[in-house]
Design a protein around this motif. Structure first.
Motif, short mmCIF file in Angstrom:
data_model
loop_
_atom_site.label_atom_id
_atom_site.label_comp_id
_atom_site.label_asym_id
_atom_site.label_seq_id
_atom_site.Cartn_x
_atom_site.Cartn_y
_atom_site.Cartn_z
N VAL A 34 -78.89 -18.13 84.26
CA VAL A 34 -79.13 -17.16 85.33
C VAL A 34 -78.81 -17.75 86.71
O VAL A 34 -78.37 -17.05 87.61
CB VAL A 34 -80.60 -16.67 85.27
CG1 VAL A 34 -80.89 -15.66 86.37
CG2 VAL A 34 -80.91 -16.09 83.91
N TRP A 35 -79.02 -19.03 86.86
CA TRP A 35 -78.76 -19.66 88.16
C TRP A 35 -77.39 -20.34 88.18
O TRP A 35 -76.55 -20.08 89.04
CB TRP A 35 -79.86 -20.69 88.46
CG TRP A 35 -79.47 -21.74 89.46
CD1 TRP A 35 -79.31 -21.55 90.80
CD2 TRP A 35 -79.17 -23.13 89.20
NE1 TRP A 35 -78.92 -22.75 91.40
CE2 TRP A 35 -78.83 -23.73 90.43
CE3 TRP A 35 -79.16 -23.92 88.05
CZ2 TRP A 35 -78.48 -25.07 90.55
CZ3 TRP A 35 -78.82 -25.25 88.15
CH2 TRP A 35 -78.48 -25.82 89.40
N PRO A 38 -73.72 -18.04 87.09
CA PRO A 38 -73.10 -17.19 88.12
C PRO A 38 -72.54 -17.99 89.30
O PRO A 38 -71.48 -17.67 89.82
CB PRO A 38 -74.25 -16.29 88.59
CG PRO A 38 -75.26 -16.36 87.52
CD PRO A 38 -75.13 -17.69 86.87
N TYR A 39 -73.24 -19.04 89.69
CA TYR A 39 -72.73 -19.74 90.88
C TYR A 39 -71.43 -20.48 90.58
O TYR A 39 -70.53 -20.54 91.41
CB TYR A 39 -73.84 -20.57 91.55
CG TYR A 39 -73.82 -22.08 91.43
CD1 TYR A 39 -72.81 -22.85 92.02
CD2 TYR A 39 -74.84 -22.75 90.76
CE1 TYR A 39 -72.82 -24.25 91.92
CE2 TYR A 39 -74.87 -24.14 90.66
CZ TYR A 39 -73.84 -24.89 91.23
OH TYR A 39 -73.85 -26.24 91.13
N THR A 117 -87.61 -21.00 91.78
CA THR A 117 -87.85 -19.78 91.00
C THR A 117 -89.32 -19.39 91.07
O THR A 117 -89.66 -18.22 91.26
CB THR A 117 -87.44 -20.02 89.53
OG1 THR A 117 -86.16 -20.62 89.51
CG2 THR A 117 -87.40 -18.73 88.75
N SER A 271 -76.38 -11.80 83.13
CA SER A 271 -76.74 -12.24 84.48
C SER A 271 -75.55 -12.07 85.42
O SER A 271 -75.70 -11.62 86.56
CB SER A 271 -77.15 -13.71 84.51
OG SER A 271 -78.21 -13.92 83.64
N ILE A 275 -75.30 -10.00 88.84
CA ILE A 275 -75.12 -10.69 90.12
C ILE A 275 -73.82 -10.31 90.83
O ILE A 275 -73.82 -10.10 92.05
CB ILE A 275 -75.27 -12.20 89.91
CG1 ILE A 275 -76.77 -12.47 89.77
CG2 ILE A 275 -74.71 -13.01 91.08
CD1 ILE A 275 -77.15 -13.76 89.21
N VAL A 293 -77.90 -16.92 93.30
CA VAL A 293 -78.84 -15.99 92.67
C VAL A 293 -79.94 -15.59 93.63
O VAL A 293 -80.36 -14.43 93.67
CB VAL A 293 -79.51 -16.68 91.46
CG1 VAL A 293 -80.48 -15.75 90.78
CG2 VAL A 293 -78.48 -17.17 90.51
N LEU A 297 -80.23 -11.46 94.28
CA LEU A 297 -81.15 -10.62 93.52
C LEU A 297 -82.25 -9.92 94.33
O LEU A 297 -82.54 -8.75 94.06
CB LEU A 297 -81.77 -11.42 92.37
CG LEU A 297 -80.78 -11.76 91.26
CD1 LEU A 297 -81.49 -12.40 90.08
CD2 LEU A 297 -79.99 -10.53 90.79
#
Ligand code: PHE
Length: 447
Positions: A34-35, A38-39, A117, A271, A275, A293, A297
């Motif tokens: 999730v982190w 995407p980056y 988080t 994710s 994103i 993220v 979000l």
């Protein structure tokens, strides 16, 4: 030496099939999906990265995960001693040492992101992110990440939670949480995808994510895709060898690894599907790095009915996903301390956590150290570990013994030869080529 020596009592094994898959998936699914995913996709230009990522996951990472499961189960030992015990008086024990080092370095920065988080979970519950403008959302993250004091406090809370789970031992700790809460996280992300698709410009995000632009293909993209796949699947550093030692003989290794890979991929993919529409809808720079993220979000939650509730649940579940992963990292270090220094579980957990805390503090004081740890572990140490693991499997284990591990208890594995081909040739050769290319690029030779 006794073959298949297994010092663990049967209570150390996972109680059900779902338990084994859930625990391994618990390790795999985490902030990596999730982190980090995407980056890195954002930095590497979108869909081209995704294509490589899928190919590497199927052809390289799944076979490595299977190999680690098989070796762990065959030896019945955690990574720190599995290789040493299957090849006594040899240098293969270095895989265990490398694994401990990698686990330790990842833990040092992973817990910082876990801390962010947790901070976002609390902020969402407190409503502090509600109604913020896009600029204010971005500032919210930069003020947190630039404040080592806050980062360290929140990291300590996450490290403490991880240590509490590890101190209880594997089964009591992980299985329980993964089984119920991970499907919930998955469901929540699906709901978020639906919302994200209807954002203005949302479809531009989807096309960035899914429509390849081959001019963006670089050496770095290839390197990053391999590293991200290893990181996300928790392979190449011994976590999955250790978890393999907890698998029952009747468990089908090939299907377990494939299920873990599918779940892991789905969470990462979904994710991305949340994103990137947000990135385009809210004017965020996709290649802005590790904050991606956190600066996207909150905006979508602000545009959802009951957004505050959704945000709180989402970040809380992500905290749990982070814990089930960081537990599997700390476990590697703890196993090492238990074995090498004859510490009890509690003492080993305490010492390992204090070491991680110290290096975590370094990472929170310096963004450079954070990025170096992040890059070196995924892109260098894990591929080297994976390379050594497959070499070990094909050169040190007799082929029939290796095969027998997959076919224990009458489990059939008809694709063994194809799998063996991948492990023997494809995996090491691909890793070597990618490495050679990367080194050349680093030296400025080529392209
Ligand atoms: N795979 C975990 C994640 O995606 C991270 C991890 C890496 C855990 C290596 C254990 C070992 O968050």
């Amino acid at each position: 030496m006794k073959k298949n020596a297994n010092p663990k009592s049967s209570t150390d094994k996972f109680s059900t099939k779902l338990g084994a898959v859930a625990a391994a998936a618990g390790s795999a699914v985490g902030l990596g999906n999730v982190w980090r995913f995407p980056y890195i996709v954002g930095e590497d230009g979108g869909a081209v990265f995704l294509i490589l990522y899928v190919i590497f996951t199927i052809a390289i990472s799944i076979p490595i995960m299977m190999t680690e499961f098989a070796i762990g189960r065959k030896s019945g030992l955690p990574v720190t001693s599995a290789y040493r015990s299957l090849a006594p008086h040899s240098k293969w024990g270095v895989i265990g040492v490398l694994g401990v080092l990698t686990a330790f370095l990842i833990s040092s920065y992973y817990n910082i992101v876990s801390g962010w988080t947790l901070y976002y979970a609390v902020s969402s519950m407190g409503g502090w992110l509600s109604g913020l403008s896009e600029v204010a959302v971005a500032d919210y993250f930069s003020s947190l990440s630039a404040d080592p004091f806050r980062c360290i406090i929140w990291m300590m809370l996450m490290l403490g939670a991880t240590a509490a789970v590890v101190a209880q031992g594997v089964q009591g700790g992980i299985e329980k949480y993964s089984k119920i809460l991970m499907p919930l996280l998955f469901l929540l992300i699906v709901v978020m995808v639906v919302r994200a698709l209807f954002l203005p410009n949302g479809l531009d995000g989807i096309s960035f994510f899914l429509k390849p632009d081959f001019s963006k293909l670089t050496t770095k993209t290839v390197f990053d895709a391999l590293g991200q796949s290893f990181f996300s699947m928790s392979i190449g550093m011994g976590t999955m060898t250790t978890y393999g030692s907890y698998l029952r003989k009747s468990e089908n290794i090939a299907t377990t690894a494939s299920h873990v890979a599918v779940v892991d991929f789905m969470v990462a993919f979904l994710s991305g599907a949340v994103i990137f529409p947000c990135v385009f809808a809210f004017g965020v720079n996709p290649s802005q790095g590790p904050g991606l993220v956190f600066v996207t979000l909150p905006n979508i939650f602000n545009q959802m009915p009951m957004g505050q509730l959704f945000a709180s649940f989402f970040f809380l579940l992500l905290v749990v996903a982070a814990i089930t992963s960081s537990v599997s990292l700390l476990e590697v270090v703890v196993a090492y301390l238990k074995e090498s220094f004859k510490y009890g579980r509690r003492k080993a957990t305490l010492v390992a956590s204090l070491l991680c805390l110290f290096f975590g503090i370094l990472c929170s004081l310096s963004q450079t150290i954070f990025s170096v740890f992040d890059n070196i572990t995924a892109n260098v140490l894990m591929p080297i570990g994976a390379f050594l693991i497959v070499l070990f499997a094909v050169h040190r284990l007799p082929k029939d013994e290796f095969r027998a591990e997959f076919e224990a208890h009458g489990v059939s594995f008809r694709l063994f030869n194809a799998f063996y081909f991948l492990v023997k040739y494809a995996v090491p050769i691909v890793i070597l080529i990618i490495f050679a290319n990367g080194i050349l690029a680093l030296l400025g030779i080529s392209y």
